[in-house]
Design a protein around this motif. Structure first.
Motif, short mmCIF file in Angstrom:
data_model
loop_
_atom_site.label_atom_id
_atom_site.label_comp_id
_atom_site.label_asym_id
_atom_site.label_seq_id
_atom_site.Cartn_x
_atom_site.Cartn_y
_atom_site.Cartn_z
N VAL A 1 8.09 13.95 -29.76
CA VAL A 1 9.39 13.84 -29.09
C VAL A 1 10.48 13.69 -30.13
N ARG A 2 11.54 14.45 -29.99
CA ARG A 2 12.70 14.28 -30.86
C ARG A 2 13.50 13.09 -30.32
N VAL A 3 13.89 12.17 -31.20
CA VAL A 3 14.61 10.97 -30.80
C VAL A 3 15.98 10.94 -31.46
N GLU A 4 17.01 10.73 -30.67
CA GLU A 4 18.38 10.55 -31.15
C GLU A 4 18.84 9.16 -30.73
N VAL A 5 19.26 8.37 -31.70
CA VAL A 5 19.77 7.01 -31.43
C VAL A 5 21.28 7.04 -31.52
N ALA A 6 21.94 6.75 -30.41
CA ALA A 6 23.39 6.75 -30.37
C ALA A 6 23.92 5.52 -31.12
N PRO A 7 24.99 5.67 -31.87
CA PRO A 7 25.57 4.51 -32.57
C PRO A 7 26.19 3.54 -31.57
N PRO A 8 26.32 2.28 -31.95
CA PRO A 8 26.99 1.31 -31.07
C PRO A 8 28.41 1.77 -30.73
N ALA A 9 28.89 1.35 -29.59
CA ALA A 9 30.26 1.71 -29.16
C ALA A 9 31.26 1.31 -30.21
N LEU B 1 12.32 1.33 -23.11
CA LEU B 1 11.26 2.09 -23.77
C LEU B 1 9.97 1.27 -23.82
N GLY B 2 8.88 1.93 -23.47
CA GLY B 2 7.58 1.26 -23.51
C GLY B 2 7.25 0.45 -22.28
N THR C 1 18.67 7.49 -26.93
CA THR C 1 18.65 6.06 -26.64
C THR C 1 19.70 5.35 -27.47
N ASP C 2 19.72 4.04 -27.39
CA ASP C 2 20.72 3.28 -28.13
C ASP C 2 20.05 2.40 -29.18
N ALA C 3 20.87 1.67 -29.92
CA ALA C 3 20.39 0.87 -31.05
C ALA C 3 19.51 -0.30 -30.64
N SER C 4 19.42 -0.62 -29.35
CA SER C 4 18.53 -1.71 -28.92
C SER C 4 17.07 -1.28 -28.92
N HIS D 1 13.55 -0.51 -30.35
CA HIS D 1 12.81 -1.00 -31.52
C HIS D 1 12.26 0.18 -32.32
N ASP D 2 12.29 0.04 -33.64
CA ASP D 2 11.81 1.11 -34.52
C ASP D 2 10.36 1.49 -34.20
N ALA D 3 9.53 0.50 -33.90
CA ALA D 3 8.13 0.79 -33.60
C ALA D 3 7.99 1.67 -32.36
N GLN D 4 8.80 1.41 -31.37
CA GLN D 4 8.74 2.21 -30.15
C GLN D 4 9.24 3.63 -30.41
#
Length: 77
Positions: free
Chosen positions: A67-75, A31-32, A50-53, A55-58
């Motif tokens: 844009v709607r953002v969904e962050v997948a939880p870690p495996a 991202l970015g 996207t995943d937990a890596s 950054h909140d700012a991005q």
């Protein structure tokens, strides 16, 4: 979306225009970044998955642009 090949960009633009919903799956560290010079612009509402890596700012930048953002939880969670 950034692409290395113009042909891939055109294909993604076509697919996005014909889709009812658009989801972009991207690893958080991408991202970015803009490593290529060819871009597919998404004009309609879309969702970034996207995943937990990421950054909140991005994430806030994407959300601020609608844009709607969904962050997948870690495996394993």
């Amino acid at each position: 979306m950034c692409e290395a090949v113009l042909r891939q960009t055109r294909l993604k633009n076509l697919m996005a225009r014909r889709a009812d919903r658009v989801y972009v799956l991207a690893h958080g560290v991408k991202l970015g970044r803009a490593p290529f010079h060819v871009w597919a612009k998404l004009r309609q509402q879309w969702t970034l998955v996207t995943d937990a890596s990421a950054h909140d700012a991005q994430i806030r930048v994407f959300e601020a642009s609608g844009v709607r953002v969904e962050v997948a939880p870690p495996a394993g969670e």
